[in-house]
Design an enzyme around this catalytic site. Structure first.
Site, PDB file in Angstrom:
ATOM      1  N   LYS A 158       0.851  -1.204   0.000  1.00  0.00           N
ATOM      2  CA  LYS A 158       0.000   0.000   0.000  1.00  0.00           C
ATOM      3  C   LYS A 158       0.881   1.246   0.000  1.00  0.00           C
ATOM      4  CE  LYS A 158      -1.891   2.780   2.887  1.00  0.00           C
ATOM      5  NZ  LYS A 158      -1.743   4.117   2.263  1.00  0.00           N
ATOM      6  N   GLU A 210       9.531   0.275  10.957  1.00  0.00           N
ATOM      7  CA  GLU A 210      10.617   1.265  10.896  1.00  0.00           C
ATOM      8  C   GLU A 210       9.941   2.607  11.151  1.00  0.00           C
ATOM      9  OE1 GLU A 210      12.622   4.094   9.758  1.00  0.00           O
ATOM     10  OE2 GLU A 210      12.879   3.268   7.739  1.00  0.00           O
ATOM     11  N   CYS A 245      13.445   9.881   8.713  1.00  0.00           N
ATOM     12  CA  CYS A 245      13.273   9.377  10.078  1.00  0.00           C
ATOM     13  C   CYS A 245      14.597   9.469  10.841  1.00  0.00           C
ATOM     14  CB  CYS A 245      12.726   7.974  10.064  1.00  0.00           C
ATOM     15  SG  CYS A 245      13.463   6.962   8.804  1.00  0.00           S
ATOM     16  N   GLU A 254       9.422  14.335  17.352  1.00  0.00           N
ATOM     17  CA  GLU A 254       9.895  14.299  15.966  1.00  0.00           C
ATOM     18  C   GLU A 254       9.143  15.359  15.150  1.00  0.00           C
ATOM     19  OE1 GLU A 254       8.900  10.827  13.508  1.00  0.00           O
ATOM     20  OE2 GLU A 254      10.935  10.968  12.707  1.00  0.00           O
TER      21      GLU A 254
HETATM   22  P1  ADP Z   1       2.984  10.348   8.440  1.00  0.00           P
HETATM   23  O1  ADP Z   1       2.440  10.728   9.786  1.00  0.00           O
HETATM   24  O2  ADP Z   1       4.400  10.658   8.307  1.00  0.00           O
HETATM   25  O3  ADP Z   1       2.128  10.769   7.293  1.00  0.00           O
HETATM   26  P2  ADP Z   1       1.895   7.772   8.763  1.00  0.00           P
HETATM   27  O4  ADP Z   1       2.473   6.886   9.773  1.00  0.00           O
HETATM   28  O5  ADP Z   1       0.589   8.452   9.064  1.00  0.00           O
HETATM   29  O6  ADP Z   1       3.006   8.803   8.380  1.00  0.00           O
HETATM   30  O7  ADP Z   1       1.691   7.034   7.390  1.00  0.00           O
HETATM   31  C1  ADP Z   1       2.579   6.089   6.851  1.00  0.00           C
HETATM   32  C2  ADP Z   1       1.773   5.068   6.102  1.00  0.00           C
HETATM   33  O8  ADP Z   1       0.862   4.447   7.010  1.00  0.00           O
HETATM   34  C3  ADP Z   1       0.901   5.625   4.968  1.00  0.00           C
HETATM   35  O9  ADP Z   1       0.892   4.687   3.904  1.00  0.00           O
HETATM   36  C4  ADP Z   1      -0.467   5.709   5.603  1.00  0.00           C
HETATM   37  O10 ADP Z   1      -1.534   5.627   4.668  1.00  0.00           O
HETATM   38  C5  ADP Z   1      -0.464   4.482   6.494  1.00  0.00           C
HETATM   39  N1  ADP Z   1      -1.399   4.527   7.620  1.00  0.00           N
HETATM   40  C6  ADP Z   1      -1.857   5.608   8.283  1.00  0.00           C
HETATM   41  N2  ADP Z   1      -2.726   5.241   9.249  1.00  0.00           N
HETATM   42  C7  ADP Z   1      -2.829   3.898   9.204  1.00  0.00           C
HETATM   43  C8  ADP Z   1      -3.553   2.911   9.947  1.00  0.00           C
HETATM   44  N3  ADP Z   1      -4.372   3.244  10.938  1.00  0.00           N
HETATM   45  N4  ADP Z   1      -3.364   1.618   9.635  1.00  0.00           N
HETATM   46  C9  ADP Z   1      -2.530   1.254   8.641  1.00  0.00           C
HETATM   47  N5  ADP Z   1      -1.836   2.129   7.897  1.00  0.00           N
HETATM   48  C10 ADP Z   1      -1.975   3.429   8.161  1.00  0.00           C
END
Ligand code: ADP
Length: 500
Positions: free
Chosen positions: A195, A270, A304, A402
């Site tokens: 994804k 990660e 990161c 962060e």
């Molecule tokens: P950032 O805060 O840097 O945008 P995220 O951790 O929110 O990073 O997002 C990283 C990835 O995790 C993206 O592909 C996002 O769509 C996905 N993501 C966000 N929320 C969820 C969730 N509840 N479950 C699974 N994947 C998620």
């Protein structure tokens, strides 16, 4: 559908791809979302919508997982000669390399980073990752083990693919993160549902076309576009997924772990960081200034492992802060596709607000701005000026949390505090990376030993290689990416004992 505005600087080939009717790769076919829904993709340099991509939800995730399950369970992929799997990975690397400029343009347009950086870093490092892991496909071996419980046994181990893997990636290095995830999983014989990050789906969708062109069998790689809650969450929770690999925020990492409990799928993570860069008084100052500036400003601080806490010996503090501040002030902010750009916009309006909010909170709590600040001076786009803060204290949000933007907190330390500097560097919930700047060999190794982080760089920062394991201690993650060690993430070990 809104009018699509693509940057006029991109080649007609890239523009052609951006304006296609985007499809996801599921079971070897290019498909729309089951619901027919799409969502917009933005150019962060302007805020304009540049494309619409399918919005995968639970039904699409289910179709992709079933395809990956079938492709794994029918055994053809697992039984394929390892050399053949390696060859496919090399072929994908070759195709990617052939389309270097197009991928660099797409990445720049979608993520905001300078084209020149995407061209020399993101794309070639992705190519290298596929090649490096293609080499491992033929070298995933077990061992023979002498038993002490009896002589008349022959025991050996074999490493088998863990099965169907769900992979969820972020937006800071969209193509490279796809490569870091896909390459080892495929080398090990897993099948994958990947994804992409909702902010930056374009290079991943183009990569899906190359995966098809390279000849990976249907269902072995499935590529979805969708939001975190709508598509990421059902993927992490799916009972037919054997393992989930995630890169992103620590907050979402914790949700992934919870989602994975249903079938106790394996999890690797990660996550975030608040990495220290420590400059001692004997460091080669020119090198340390340039290196610690790049540690935080590379990729707009959206790394990161960004060196976001800069500890500097008081004897050289002013010089280092002035030097890093000068570099910050001289960095040319411009859209990534502008040839003069040294730093593009942040990836999204959300990130822009978050990062500016951190700078403002630091100022409100008493930090001083040595360079940069909350106002970008740019007319449009999600630009943030590279910023250096001083006069912070360890409890401030800007020091603890962060920021994921081009913002560094510079903190002096004295001779009396040298022994405590390791403790201060470790005073965070994270443990991803760090750098130490000194010419004193024994001091460098002492600090390297004391730092609780997955990476310690000495007189350098942000040195990455497909062969080097990367990952975090503490809340920076579980497991390692890259190097030989990543193969552990995608294999199970089977012990076979034969009574002779
Ligand atoms: P950032 O805060 O840097 O945008 P995220 O951790 O929110 O990073 O997002 C990283 C990835 O995790 C993206 O592909 C996002 O769509 C996905 N993501 C966000 N929320 C969820 C969730 N509840 N479950 C699974 N994947 C998620």
């Amino acid at each position: 559908m809104a009018t699509i505005a693509i940057d006029p600087r991109v080649s007609s080939r890239t523009a052609g791809f951006v304006s296609t009717d985007h499809r996801m790769l599921v079971d070897g076919r290019f498909v729309k979302a089951a619901s027919g829904k799409t969502f917009p993709v933005y150019n962060p340099a302007t805020g304009d919508v540049i494309a619409h991509v399918p919005e995968a939800e639970a039904e699409d995730v289910n179709r992709a997982v079933l395809a990956a399950r079938r492709a794994f369970d029918d055994g053809a992929w697992v039984r394929m000669a390892p050399s053949e799997r390696g060859r496919l990975l090399w072929k994908l690397a070759d195709l990617l390399e052939k389309n270097l400029d197009e991928f660099a343009e797409l990445e720049s347009l979608d993520n905001g980073k300078p084209f020149a950086i995407a061209r020399v870093a993101d794309v070639p490092y992705s190519v290298d990752m596929f090649r490096y892991m293609g080499g491992w496909a033929t070298k995933i071996t077990g061992s023979t083990i002498p038993l002490s419980c009896g002589y008349d046994f022959h025991s050996y181990t074999v490493r088998e693919p863990v099965g169907v893997v769900g992979q969820i990636i972020p937006w800071n290095f969209p193509l490279l993160m796809a490569a870091w995830k896909l390459a080892p999983a495929l080398a090990c014989g897993c099948t994958v549902v990947l994804k992409l990050a909702e902010q930056t789906p374009l290079t991943g969708l183009r990569l899906a076309q190359l995966i098809d062109e390279a000849g990976f069998p249907p269902g072995v790689v499935n590529v979805l576009t969708g939001y975190g809650e709508g598509a990421g969450a059902p993927l992490a929770a799916h009972d037919m997924v054997d393992k989930v690999a995630f890169t992103g925020s620590t907050e979402v990492g914790k949700l992934i772990v919870k989602a994975a409990t249903g079938n106790l799928k394996k999890v690797t993570l990660e996550l975030g960081g608040k990495s220290p860069a420590i400059v001692f008084a004997d460091a080669k100052l020119e090198q340390a200034v340039a290196g610690t500036a790049s540690a935080i400003f590379f990729n707009h601080g959206q790394c990161c492992c960004a060196g976001s806490r800069l500890y500097v010996h008081e004897k050289v503090f002013d010089q280092v802060v002035e030097g890093v501040g000068k570099i910050a002030e001289d960095i040319k902010l411009a859209p990534g596709l502008d040839p003069s750009s040294q730093m593009g916009p942040l990836v999204s309006d959300e990130q822009y607000r978050k990062v500016v909010g951190y700078i403002e909170s630091g100022i409100a709590e008493g930090a001083q701005v040595a360079a940069g600040g909350p106002v970008s001076g740019m007319e449009r786009g999600w630009f943030v000026r590279p910023t250096v803060l001083t006069n912070t204290n360890p409890r401030m949000k800007v020091v603890q949390e962060e920021i994921f933007g081009p913002v560094v907190c510079a903190v002096p330390f004295s001779d009396a505090e040298i022994d405590k500097i390791i403790q201060r560097a470790n005073d965070t919930v994270y443990g991803l990376a760090s750098s130490v700047w000194t010419q004193n060999l024994s001091l460098a190794h002492k600090v390297a030993r004391g730092i609780r982080a997955g990476t310690v760089w000495v007189n350098c920062h942000n040195v990455f290689d497909a062969s080097l394991p990367f990952g975090g201690y503490k809340q920076s993650g579980w497991g390692r990416e890259m190097g030989e060690q990543v193969l552990n993430n995608y294999t199970e070990t089977k012990a076979v004992t034969v009574a002779l």
